[in-house]
Design a protein around this motif. Structure first.
Motif, PDB file in Angstrom:
ATOM      1  N   UNK A 296       8.510 -11.396  -3.518  1.00 21.28           N
ATOM      2  CA  UNK A 296       9.297 -10.174  -3.726  1.00 21.28           C
ATOM      3  C   UNK A 296       8.712  -8.939  -3.044  1.00 21.28           C
ATOM      4  N   UNK A 297       7.623  -9.093  -2.295  1.00 25.73           N
ATOM      5  CA  UNK A 297       6.925  -7.949  -1.718  1.00 25.73           C
ATOM      6  C   UNK A 297       7.762  -7.115  -0.757  1.00 25.73           C
ATOM      7  N   UNK A 298       8.730  -7.711  -0.117  1.00 31.89           N
ATOM      8  CA  UNK A 298       9.489  -6.980   0.890  1.00 31.89           C
ATOM      9  C   UNK A 298      10.884  -6.581   0.428  1.00 31.89           C
ATOM     10  N   UNK A 299      11.220  -6.927  -0.792  1.00 32.68           N
ATOM     11  CA  UNK A 299      12.558  -6.628  -1.301  1.00 32.68           C
ATOM     12  C   UNK A 299      12.553  -5.246  -1.940  1.00 32.68           C
ATOM     13  N   UNK A 300      13.448  -4.378  -1.475  1.00 35.52           N
ATOM     14  CA  UNK A 300      13.578  -3.049  -2.060  1.00 35.52           C
ATOM     15  C   UNK A 300      15.060  -2.702  -2.154  1.00 35.52           C
TER      16      UNK A 300
ATOM     17  N   UNK B 101       0.822  -1.214   0.000  1.00 31.91           N
ATOM     18  CA  UNK B 101       0.000   0.000   0.000  1.00 31.91           C
ATOM     19  C   UNK B 101       0.856   1.264   0.000  1.00 31.91           C
ATOM     20  N   UNK B 102       2.046   1.202   0.583  1.00 28.33           N
ATOM     21  CA  UNK B 102       2.944   2.352   0.569  1.00 28.33           C
ATOM     22  C   UNK B 102       3.342   2.684  -0.884  1.00 28.33           C
TER      23      UNK B 102
ATOM     24  N   UNK C 124       0.396   6.305  -7.190  1.00 32.67           N
ATOM     25  CA  UNK C 124      -0.814   7.042  -7.557  1.00 32.67           C
ATOM     26  C   UNK C 124      -0.488   8.513  -7.773  1.00 32.67           C
ATOM     27  N   UNK C 125       0.346   9.076  -6.914  1.00 31.68           N
ATOM     28  CA  UNK C 125       0.761  10.464  -7.060  1.00 31.68           C
ATOM     29  C   UNK C 125       1.548  10.664  -8.348  1.00 31.68           C
TER      30      UNK C 125
END
Length: 160
Positions: free
Chosen positions: A126-130, A95-96, A102-103
């Motif tokens: 892969x949701x937590x990999x940044x 969601x972050x 969106x912006x």
């Protein structure tokens, strides 16, 4: 009939397995997919542009119809128009990311209403990999090999 052309942008500092997965999936949706390494003024660079370019090229070498481009001090919409892009591709991990994207999509839509934005949701693995987390692990000399392509590991060996 004209080719479907997409553009996936990021700082790729470094490229992660999540980026590669999104690019692989997006490459099947377009006749040509550009991957743009962009400078992000909000992020302090860990790798130089030349290093990031080598890592991304290595990570995407197996993909056909994917071409790497680089841009500094330029808006993605300007490059997209120059390349004939019809769609921006963006990845969403959580969601972050949605709030940030969106912006970005709002302003891209104001500047280039003819270019659509499509979102690909990250696979759970892969949701937590940044890139920022990878940089943090690197700062503490931790093993990142489970989160990045081999090209990143090769570049790290070069740096030492």
């Amino acid at each position: 009939m004209s080719d479907k052309i997409g553009l996936f942008t990021g700082s790729f500092d470094p490229i992660t397995l999540g980026h590669v997965d999104t690019i692989e999936r997006a490459s099947h949706l377009f006749d040509k997919l550009y991957v743009g390494i962009f400078y992000n003024r909000k992020k302090q660079g860990y790798f130089s542009l030349a290093e990031r370019k080598r890592m991304v090229e290595g990570a995407l070498a197996h993909l056909e119809g994917v071409e790497l481009v680089t841009a500094e001090n330029r808006l993605a919409v300007e490059l997209a128009r120059e390349l004939g892009v019809q769609s921006f591709v963006r990845g969403l991990r959580n969601s972050e990311d949605l709030g940030y994207e969106a912006n970005l999509t709002f302003f891209n839509g104001q500047l280039a209403p003819e270019i659509e934005t499509i979102f690909l949701i990250s696979r759970p693995a892969y949701q937590y990999i940044s890139s920022s987390r990878i940089q943090e692990l690197l700062a503490f000399k931790q093993d990142i090999s489970a989160y990045v392509p081999k090209s990143v590991m090769r570049e790290l060996e070069r740096k030492v």
